[in-house]
Design an enzyme around this catalytic site. Sequence first.
Site, PDB file in Angstrom:
ATOM      1  N   HIS A 153      13.035  -4.395  46.977  1.00  0.00           N
ATOM      2  CA  HIS A 153      11.882  -3.695  47.279  1.00  0.00           C
ATOM      3  C   HIS A 153      12.157  -3.073  48.574  1.00  0.00           C
ATOM      4  CE1 HIS A 153       9.393  -5.238  43.887  1.00  0.00           C
ATOM      5  NE2 HIS A 153      10.276  -6.247  44.085  1.00  0.00           N
ATOM      6  N   SER A 274      21.797  16.677  68.153  1.00  0.00           N
ATOM      7  CA  SER A 274      20.651  17.589  67.839  1.00  0.00           C
ATOM      8  C   SER A 274      20.671  18.458  69.108  1.00  0.00           C
ATOM      9  CB  SER A 274      19.585  16.547  67.834  1.00  0.00           C
ATOM     10  OG  SER A 274      18.392  17.467  68.364  1.00  0.00           O
ATOM     11  N   LYS A 280      20.116  11.946  69.950  1.00  0.00           N
ATOM     12  CA  LYS A 280      20.410  11.676  68.511  1.00  0.00           C
ATOM     13  C   LYS A 280      21.937  11.672  67.882  1.00  0.00           C
ATOM     14  CE  LYS A 280      17.527  12.263  65.604  1.00  0.00           C
ATOM     15  NZ  LYS A 280      16.540  13.384  65.221  1.00  0.00           N
ATOM     16  N   GLU A 287      23.589  12.193  54.445  1.00  0.00           N
ATOM     17  CA  GLU A 287      22.172  12.899  54.117  1.00  0.00           C
ATOM     18  C   GLU A 287      22.641  13.806  52.855  1.00  0.00           C
ATOM     19  OE1 GLU A 287      19.212  13.717  57.389  1.00  0.00           O
ATOM     20  OE2 GLU A 287      21.035  13.632  58.369  1.00  0.00           O
TER      21      GLU A 287
END
Length: 464
Positions: A153, A274, A280, A287
């Site tokens: 979980h 970024s 970043k 992704e």
Amino acid sequence: MWGGRFATGPDAIMDEINASIGFDYRLAAQDIRGSKAHVAMLADTGIVSRETASAIDAGLDQVSGEIESGAFTFSRALEDIHMNVESRLAEIIGPEAGRLHTARSRNDQVALDFRLWVRDTIDHLDGQMRDLQSVLVDKATLHAGDVMPGFTHLQSAQPVTFGHHLLAYVEMLGRDRGRLADARKRLNECPIGSAALAGTSFPIDREQTARALGFDRPTANSLDSVSDRDFVLETLSAAAICATHLSRFGEEIVLWATPQFGFVHLSDGFTTGSSIMPQKRNPDAAELVRGKAGRVIGALTGLLIVMKGLPLAYSKDMQEDKEGAFDALHTLSLCLAAITGMVRDFQPDLKRMKAAAGAGYATATDLADWLVRALGLPFRRAHHVTGALVKLAADRKIGLEKLTLEEMRAVEPGITEAVFGVLGVEKSVKSRKSYGGTAPANVRAQARRWRARLDKERAMAGSR
Ligand code: ARG
């Protein structure tokens, strides 16, 4: 090629919807390979003269050279790769080129070409999956004893080793490769010679063409041969499952690379910055691997829907089999390459992993197991006692190992000093020695087993 009974040419829109050359040019090498085997058989069976067959064979080599060098001009008016190749052959050797299409049709030709292409692609993907497994096994060997939290979980559950976690993906890839190998075995029958749908009256030798093209045997039913796209569906379904595995790995890498988890540092080569937030480091490749699974699954679904309800034998709908499959299998190949690079380059933060492994009372199960082993409590009772101890520690915001013996005895009088021996994360993973468990010795043994298997496969692939 079929203008005999037509007075005018096709409408421009007809050309656009009908032509497949815009994508099936990718089958050029397979098309020529198939034609060369076919014409050799036509000569050996006496259907075409030796002289014509060698002219056709040499002409096909020339076409192949022109395509490879980029000198070839593909024409949409010629519809597809089959007619483009044949028409150029006719320009080169003259009307005798027309004999190549004896005892075959584009229906069995495209079935052959696409089978050959899918088979080549399966072999390529299998090599990539083996490479990824190899990188994972190396990392797993290195980190067989390094502790990280295991989750259920996405909540800290029990400590595991990083090596164990990585080997889970090696197992998945092993099954992915098994599925591809299985699909390959079933697709390895040769459809050429089934002709349009009913077979042919020419005395062809389908065993010969099958052998020449590396197939196990010719297909046994001409109607099935030209209607069957199971080989694409099976390959896409194996690809979809593999892409799904990679998307889960992509997601884990995304999580691990967040400052909040901080489990791995991705290399500059597999991150982006970024344009507005200078701090970043975005895990774009991970992704995209997560996201691209959608395209692969979409291609499988798309083709299932194209095939659903089609009557036998060939229908033009089936031309829709190619673009999705080309895209999906290329996408999977790219995802495999990206994950392989990310894993090869990433640096795990072992300190953070270990600290996180101890957080969230991850050794509570070890405590409960100890109560069963050392004090003879029934597991349900041990579970209850442990729950009470966890609550006590949680209320005071400390770890289980920070409770005093007196505090523990207030809950369960039988507890002794020895309990502290099972509360560390390293002791926890070492104790999980059951077959397939996370104990470092197990992980090392599994990594050795995979290493031996992968080395053997590599040696066999090299000698082929
Ligand atoms: N371009 C076609 C395809 O990809 C080749 C087969 C055409 N057959 C036909 N009867 N029109 O499916």
